[in-house]
Design a protein around this motif. Structure first.
Motif, PDB file in Angstrom:
ATOM      1  N   VAL A   1     -28.803 -74.954  -2.096  1.00 13.91           N
ATOM      2  CA  VAL A   1     -28.290 -73.856  -2.908  1.00 13.91           C
ATOM      3  C   VAL A   1     -28.298 -72.513  -2.169  1.00 13.91           C
ATOM      4  CG1 VAL A   1     -28.754 -72.485  -4.984  1.00 13.91           C
ATOM      5  CG2 VAL A   1     -28.792 -74.989  -5.119  1.00 13.91           C
ATOM      6  N   PRO A   2     -29.384 -72.136  -1.486  1.00 11.79           N
ATOM      7  CA  PRO A   2     -29.415 -70.818  -0.832  1.00 11.79           C
ATOM      8  C   PRO A   2     -28.377 -70.640   0.268  1.00 11.79           C
ATOM      9  CG  PRO A   2     -31.636 -71.687  -1.060  1.00 11.79           C
ATOM     10  CD  PRO A   2     -30.690 -72.819  -1.367  1.00 11.79           C
ATOM     11  N   SER A   3     -27.722 -71.712   0.694  1.00 12.26           N
ATOM     12  CA  SER A   3     -26.717 -71.614   1.754  1.00 12.26           C
ATOM     13  C   SER A   3     -25.385 -71.081   1.248  1.00 12.26           C
ATOM     14  CB  SER A   3     -26.498 -72.986   2.397  1.00 12.26           C
ATOM     15  OG  SER A   3     -27.690 -73.466   2.983  1.00 12.26           O
ATOM     16  N   TYR A   4     -25.274 -70.892  -0.069  1.00  7.65           N
ATOM     17  CA  TYR A   4     -24.021 -70.466  -0.689  1.00  7.65           C
ATOM     18  C   TYR A   4     -24.193 -69.084  -1.300  1.00  7.65           C
ATOM     19  CZ  TYR A   4     -22.706 -75.338  -0.124  1.00  7.65           C
ATOM     20  OH  TYR A   4     -22.412 -76.567   0.410  1.00  7.65           O
ATOM     21  N   ASP A   5     -23.203 -68.224  -1.122  1.00  4.16           N
ATOM     22  CA  ASP A   5     -23.374 -66.863  -1.617  1.00  4.16           C
ATOM     23  C   ASP A   5     -22.440 -66.485  -2.750  1.00  4.16           C
ATOM     24  OD1 ASP A   5     -21.710 -65.050   1.124  1.00  4.16           O
ATOM     25  OD2 ASP A   5     -21.179 -66.868   0.030  1.00  4.16           O
ATOM     26  N   TYR A   6     -21.414 -67.246  -3.018  1.00  4.08           N
ATOM     27  CA  TYR A   6     -20.542 -66.972  -4.161  1.00  4.08           C
ATOM     28  C   TYR A   6     -20.487 -68.205  -5.038  1.00  4.08           C
ATOM     29  CZ  TYR A   6     -18.948 -62.988  -1.392  1.00  4.08           C
ATOM     30  OH  TYR A   6     -18.898 -61.844  -0.650  1.00  4.08           O
ATOM     31  N   TRP A   7     -20.597 -67.964  -6.349  1.00  2.00           N
ATOM     32  CA  TRP A   7     -20.659 -69.066  -7.311  1.00  2.00           C
ATOM     33  C   TRP A   7     -19.696 -68.814  -8.467  1.00  2.00           C
ATOM     34  CZ3 TRP A   7     -23.916 -73.327  -6.815  1.00  2.00           C
ATOM     35  CH2 TRP A   7     -24.823 -73.258  -5.759  1.00  2.00           C
ATOM     36  N   GLY A   8     -19.152 -69.907  -8.987  1.00  2.00           N
ATOM     37  CA  GLY A   8     -18.390 -69.811 -10.208  1.00  2.00           C
ATOM     38  C   GLY A   8     -19.300 -69.801 -11.416  1.00  2.00           C
ATOM     39  N   GLN A   9     -18.700 -69.730 -12.594  1.00  2.00           N
ATOM     40  CA  GLN A   9     -19.481 -69.643 -13.821  1.00  2.00           C
ATOM     41  C   GLN A   9     -19.884 -71.024 -14.338  1.00  2.00           C
ATOM     42  OE1 GLN A   9     -16.245 -69.650 -13.761  1.00  2.00           O
ATOM     43  NE2 GLN A   9     -15.667 -71.068 -15.401  1.00  2.00           N
ATOM     44  N   GLY A  10     -19.281 -72.065 -13.803  1.00  2.00           N
ATOM     45  CA  GLY A  10     -19.626 -73.421 -14.178  1.00  2.00           C
ATOM     46  C   GLY A  10     -18.717 -73.986 -15.254  1.00  2.00           C
ATOM     47  N   THR A  11     -18.593 -75.306 -15.263  1.00  2.00           N
ATOM     48  CA  THR A  11     -17.827 -76.008 -16.283  1.00  2.00           C
ATOM     49  C   THR A  11     -18.640 -77.228 -16.729  1.00  2.00           C
ATOM     50  OG1 THR A  11     -15.671 -76.973 -16.832  1.00  2.00           O
ATOM     51  CG2 THR A  11     -16.502 -77.401 -14.612  1.00  2.00           C
ATOM     52  N   GLN A  12     -18.694 -77.434 -18.037  1.00  2.00           N
ATOM     53  CA  GLN A  12     -19.515 -78.500 -18.585  1.00  2.00           C
ATOM     54  C   GLN A  12     -18.795 -79.835 -18.478  1.00  2.00           C
ATOM     55  OE1 GLN A  12     -22.733 -78.426 -20.169  1.00  2.00           O
ATOM     56  NE2 GLN A  12     -22.482 -80.657 -19.996  1.00  2.00           N
ATOM     57  N   VAL A  13     -19.505 -80.838 -17.992  1.00  2.00           N
ATOM     58  CA  VAL A  13     -19.032 -82.216 -17.978  1.00  2.00           C
ATOM     59  C   VAL A  13     -20.019 -83.048 -18.790  1.00  2.00           C
ATOM     60  CG1 VAL A  13     -18.651 -84.268 -16.578  1.00  2.00           C
ATOM     61  CG2 VAL A  13     -17.818 -82.032 -15.791  1.00  2.00           C
ATOM     62  N   THR A  14     -19.513 -83.739 -19.782  1.00  2.20           N
ATOM     63  CA  THR A  14     -20.342 -84.612 -20.613  1.00  2.20           C
ATOM     64  C   THR A  14     -19.762 -86.013 -20.584  1.00  2.20           C
ATOM     65  OG1 THR A  14     -20.895 -82.751 -22.070  1.00  2.20           O
ATOM     66  CG2 THR A  14     -21.313 -84.980 -22.905  1.00  2.20           C
ATOM     67  N   VAL A  15     -20.584 -86.980 -20.226  1.00  5.45           N
ATOM     68  CA  VAL A  15     -20.141 -88.365 -20.126  1.00  5.45           C
ATOM     69  C   VAL A  15     -20.863 -89.178 -21.189  1.00  5.45           C
ATOM     70  CG1 VAL A  15     -19.903 -90.389 -18.651  1.00  5.45           C
ATOM     71  CG2 VAL A  15     -19.768 -88.081 -17.665  1.00  5.45           C
ATOM     72  N   SER A  16     -20.092 -89.801 -22.036  1.00  4.93           N
ATOM     73  CA  SER A  16     -20.674 -90.619 -23.095  1.00  4.93           C
ATOM     74  C   SER A  16     -20.572 -92.092 -22.722  1.00  4.93           C
ATOM     75  CB  SER A  16     -19.972 -90.356 -24.423  1.00  4.93           C
ATOM     76  OG  SER A  16     -18.609 -90.737 -24.333  1.00  4.93           O
ATOM     77  N   SER A  17     -21.532 -92.850 -23.173  1.00  2.00           N
ATOM     78  CA  SER A  17     -21.575 -94.288 -22.859  1.00  2.00           C
ATOM     79  C   SER A  17     -20.877 -95.101 -23.925  1.00  2.00           C
ATOM     80  CB  SER A  17     -23.025 -94.744 -22.722  1.00  2.00           C
ATOM     81  OG  SER A  17     -23.736 -94.456 -23.912  1.00  2.00           O
TER      82      SER A  17
END
Length: 123
Positions: A107-123
């Motif tokens: 993680v510390p090797s990266y300096d710009y990040w997005g806000q994230g997107t949720q992925v949900t996998v149902s069985s």
């Protein structure tokens, strides 16, 4: 400066597929190696995949190797994560990030990040 916006998350079925996109702004996108990370509730953010600036080399976590594919289109300033054979344990918020220095896996090797997107996998 690089701004990153993820999209394509949502609900998937076990065994199914989803494709994430990460759109970048800034003229220097093509000079950055890019990575995808994920973070499940109560867990630390973990490495998923990375791709060099040219796309010639890719790297994967063992948990996704053979199921996920990272790619990029520098003309579109976009990096992708194709996720196949989804498993419930893939459920997490997925982040794309621009690599700065050091190991692609940390993680510390990266300096710009997005806000994230949720992925949900149902069985």
């Amino acid at each position: 400066q690089v701004q990153l916006v993820e999209s394509g998350g949502g609900l998937g079925l076990a065994g199914g597929s989803l494709r994430l996109s990460c759109a970048a702004s800034g003229r220097t996108f093509s000079s950055y190696a890019m990575g995808w990370f994920r973070q499940a509730p109560g867990k630390e953010r973990e490495f998923v995949a990375a791709i060099t600036w040219s796309g010639s080399s890719t790297y994967y976590a063992d948990s996704v190797k053979g199921r996920f594919t990272i790619s990029r289109d520098n003309a579109k300033n976009t990096v992708y994560l194709q996720m196949n054979s989804l498993k419930p344990e893939d459920t997490a918020v997925y982040y794309c990030a621009a690599h700065y220095s050091g190991s692609y896996y940390y993680v510390p090797s990266y300096d710009y990040w997005g806000q994230g997107t949720q992925v949900t996998v149902s069985s």
